[in-house]
Design an enzyme around this catalytic site. Structure first.
Site, PDB file in Angstrom:
ATOM      1  N   SER A  26      -5.198  -2.687  14.106  1.00 35.85           N
ATOM      2  CA  SER A  26      -6.542  -2.516  13.868  1.00 35.85           C
ATOM      3  C   SER A  26      -6.704  -2.311  12.147  1.00 35.85           C
ATOM      4  O   SER A  26      -5.401  -1.806  11.909  1.00 35.85           O
ATOM      5  CB  SER A  26      -7.235  -1.428  14.111  1.00 35.85           C
ATOM      6  OG  SER A  26      -6.967  -0.701  13.824  1.00 35.85           O
ATOM      7  N   GLU A  28      -8.043  -1.668   7.795  1.00 29.95           N
ATOM      8  CA  GLU A  28     -10.184  -1.268   7.187  1.00 29.95           C
ATOM      9  C   GLU A  28      -9.825  -2.016   5.925  1.00 29.95           C
ATOM     10  O   GLU A  28      -8.919  -2.624   5.911  1.00 29.95           O
ATOM     11  CB  GLU A  28      -9.246   0.489   7.609  1.00 29.95           C
ATOM     12  CG  GLU A  28     -10.697   0.968   6.357  1.00 29.95           C
ATOM     13  CD  GLU A  28     -10.333   1.900   5.402  1.00 29.95           C
ATOM     14  OE1 GLU A  28      -9.957   3.324   6.536  1.00 29.95           O
ATOM     15  OE2 GLU A  28     -10.008   2.642   4.002  1.00 29.95           O
ATOM     16  N   THR A  59     -15.446   0.479   5.463  1.00 31.18           N
ATOM     17  CA  THR A  59     -15.977   1.426   4.686  1.00 31.18           C
ATOM     18  C   THR A  59     -17.178   2.012   4.292  1.00 31.18           C
ATOM     19  O   THR A  59     -17.533   0.826   4.433  1.00 31.18           O
ATOM     20  CB  THR A  59     -14.551   2.593   3.662  1.00 31.18           C
ATOM     21  OG1 THR A  59     -15.184   0.818   2.963  1.00 31.18           O
ATOM     22  CG2 THR A  59     -13.252   2.086   3.730  1.00 31.18           C
ATOM     23  N   ASP A 120     -17.234  12.577   1.097  1.00 35.72           N
ATOM     24  CA  ASP A 120     -16.694  13.410  -0.283  1.00 35.72           C
ATOM     25  C   ASP A 120     -18.281  13.785  -0.873  1.00 35.72           C
ATOM     26  O   ASP A 120     -19.006  13.557  -0.964  1.00 35.72           O
ATOM     27  CB  ASP A 120     -16.078  12.531  -1.192  1.00 35.72           C
ATOM     28  CG  ASP A 120     -15.259  11.695  -1.067  1.00 35.72           C
ATOM     29  OD1 ASP A 120     -14.022  12.275   0.417  1.00 35.72           O
ATOM     30  OD2 ASP A 120     -14.823  10.538  -1.639  1.00 35.72           O
ATOM     31  N   ASP A 165      -7.990  22.697   9.510  1.00 36.48           N
ATOM     32  CA  ASP A 165      -7.944  21.688   9.730  1.00 36.48           C
ATOM     33  C   ASP A 165      -7.306  21.249  11.558  1.00 36.48           C
ATOM     34  O   ASP A 165      -8.314  20.372  11.586  1.00 36.48           O
ATOM     35  CB  ASP A 165      -6.787  21.403   8.738  1.00 36.48           C
ATOM     36  CG  ASP A 165      -7.240  19.347   8.634  1.00 36.48           C
ATOM     37  OD1 ASP A 165      -8.471  19.370   7.804  1.00 36.48           O
ATOM     38  OD2 ASP A 165      -6.446  19.085   7.926  1.00 36.48           O
ATOM     39  N   GLN A 219      -0.676   3.144  -7.918  1.00 32.68           N
ATOM     40  CA  GLN A 219      -1.700   3.263  -7.223  1.00 32.68           C
ATOM     41  C   GLN A 219      -1.795   4.272  -6.295  1.00 32.68           C
ATOM     42  O   GLN A 219      -2.593   4.801  -6.073  1.00 32.68           O
ATOM     43  CB  GLN A 219      -2.219   1.676  -6.647  1.00 32.68           C
ATOM     44  CG  GLN A 219      -4.045   2.125  -6.479  1.00 32.68           C
ATOM     45  CD  GLN A 219      -4.077   0.412  -5.836  1.00 32.68           C
ATOM     46  OE1 GLN A 219      -3.211  -0.126  -5.214  1.00 32.68           O
ATOM     47  NE2 GLN A 219      -5.322   0.066  -6.203  1.00 32.68           N
ATOM     48  N   PHE A 223      -3.432   8.052  -5.238  1.00 34.17           N
ATOM     49  CA  PHE A 223      -3.364   7.758  -3.724  1.00 34.17           C
ATOM     50  C   PHE A 223      -3.509   9.359  -3.222  1.00 34.17           C
ATOM     51  O   PHE A 223      -4.246  10.172  -3.028  1.00 34.17           O
ATOM     52  CB  PHE A 223      -3.772   6.798  -2.479  1.00 34.17           C
ATOM     53  CG  PHE A 223      -5.096   5.527  -3.336  1.00 34.17           C
ATOM     54  CD1 PHE A 223      -5.453   5.894  -4.351  1.00 34.17           C
ATOM     55  CD2 PHE A 223      -4.157   4.385  -2.990  1.00 34.17           C
ATOM     56  CE1 PHE A 223      -6.811   4.534  -4.359  1.00 34.17           C
ATOM     57  CE2 PHE A 223      -5.364   2.997  -3.003  1.00 34.17           C
ATOM     58  CZ  PHE A 223      -6.071   2.756  -3.793  1.00 34.17           C
ATOM     59  N   HIS A 273      -3.149   1.646  12.631  1.00 36.94           N
ATOM     60  CA  HIS A 273      -4.103   1.480  12.165  1.00 36.94           C
ATOM     61  C   HIS A 273      -3.780   1.131  10.393  1.00 36.94           C
ATOM     62  O   HIS A 273      -3.219   1.751   9.416  1.00 36.94           O
ATOM     63  CB  HIS A 273      -5.824   2.320  11.638  1.00 36.94           C
ATOM     64  CG  HIS A 273      -6.403   1.795  10.773  1.00 36.94           C
ATOM     65  ND1 HIS A 273      -7.039   1.116  11.849  1.00 36.94           N
ATOM     66  CD2 HIS A 273      -7.492   2.420  10.279  1.00 36.94           C
ATOM     67  CE1 HIS A 273      -8.608   1.086  10.834  1.00 36.94           C
ATOM     68  NE2 HIS A 273      -8.570   1.649   9.598  1.00 36.94           N
TER      69      HIS A 273
END
Length: 296
Positions: A26, A28, A59, A120, A165, A219, A223, A273
């Site tokens: 899949s 995103e 998203t 967020d 968590d 980058q 992240f 994903h």
């Protein structure tokens, strides 16, 4: 060709043969901000749709304009490709009534799969009024949505502990989530340990690993620093000296992603994903090499 190189090639071919036909993917995407970026997005969707992914997700931004773009893209994907399109939906910046309205609109437009997230927190904000588990409950009250939620093999940055968590993920599953998609990671063992802990905690849904093909190491490190993801020393070394060599970075990143998928496939993982960053090239090449191809 030396015996060493021939044996290496045979081992690689055997490893790839074990994966081919055994995995599902899949993808995103995120809402583009310019017309040029939108063209890139649709080019990527058109190319990756030929791989028949199980679903694609889009998203959800923190402002109304970006949220509207998510709605538009999701409906466009469904109409243009026929793929299962799953919008992200966050509850941090909307009232329950607003969320119900959005959910009903999706349902009425044939959207059955939602990625339910808290979102967020704005800087300086206090305790949120809703959590992702509350959103899952709300969505299930609106309609029988297929719901994906987030999971964090290396622990959410705001979590008090790994156990806290994990219990949060269990609350989301107990509320009705059908699967969890993980934050990206680069240490395969962190995913496998997390999966074991999920089983021990009674979390019985599929834990889909999130794969980030890296073409820009700086980058990716940014992240990772924001999301509590560890970058192994070996990975940093592989990208060392490649700041001005984009093509080699892509080759390195693709090989890392393929190795992760091969290892996880041997451990029984079937679904993956990919975080595409709206670029098709690397994800397509990785899938092609792993045997996920048009018409197969």
């Amino acid at each position: 060709m030396s015996f060493f190189h021939a044996s290496q090639r045979d081992a690689l071919n055997q490893s790839l043969a074990e994966v081919q036909g055994q995995i599902n993917v899949s993808f995103e995407f995120f809402p583009p901000r310019t017309s040029e970026m939108e063209q890139t997005l649709w080019n990527s969707i058109d190319r990756l749709s030929s791989l028949k992914p199980k679903f694609v997700s889009v998203t959800y931004g923190a402002n109304s304009g970006e949220r509207d773009r998510t709605h538009s893209i999701i409906k466009g994907i469904k109409d243009r490709t026929g793929l299962e399109a799953a919008p992200h939906l966050t509850c941090i910046d909307a009232t329950p009534d607003e969320l119900r309205t959005i959910a009903r609109d999706y349902w009425n437009n044939g959207i059955r799969h939602i990625v339910a997230l808290r979102g967020d927190l704005p800087p300086g904000s206090g305790k949120p009024e809703m959590y992702a588990s509350d959103l899952v409950t709300l969505l299930k009250e609106v309609a029988d949505f297929d719901i994906s939620v987030a999971a964090y093999p290396e622990v959410h940055p705001e979590a008090k502990s790994a156990q806290a968590d994990l219990l949060n993920l269990k609350r989301k599953v107990d509320a009705g989530a059908n699967r969890a998609i993980t934050q990206f990671f680069f240490d395969v063992e962190s995913y496998l340990r997390f999966r074991d802990r999920c089983v021990s905690a009674g979390i019985d849904v599929e834990i889909i690993p999130g794969i980030l093909p890296v073409s820009n190491f700086k980058q990716a490190k940014k992240f990772a620093d924001m999301t509590n993801v560890r970058i192994p020393a070996w990975m940093a070394q592989m990208f060392d000296g490649l700041d001005d060599d984009a093509e080699t970075r892509k080759l390195v990143g693709a090989n890392i992603a393929m190795d992760m998928v091969k290892i996880l496939s041997r451990e029984g993982v079937k679904d993956f994903h990919f975080y595409t960053l709206n670029r098709a090239e690397m994800s397509y090449a990785i899938c092609h090499t792993l045997g996920v191809r048009p018409g197969l």
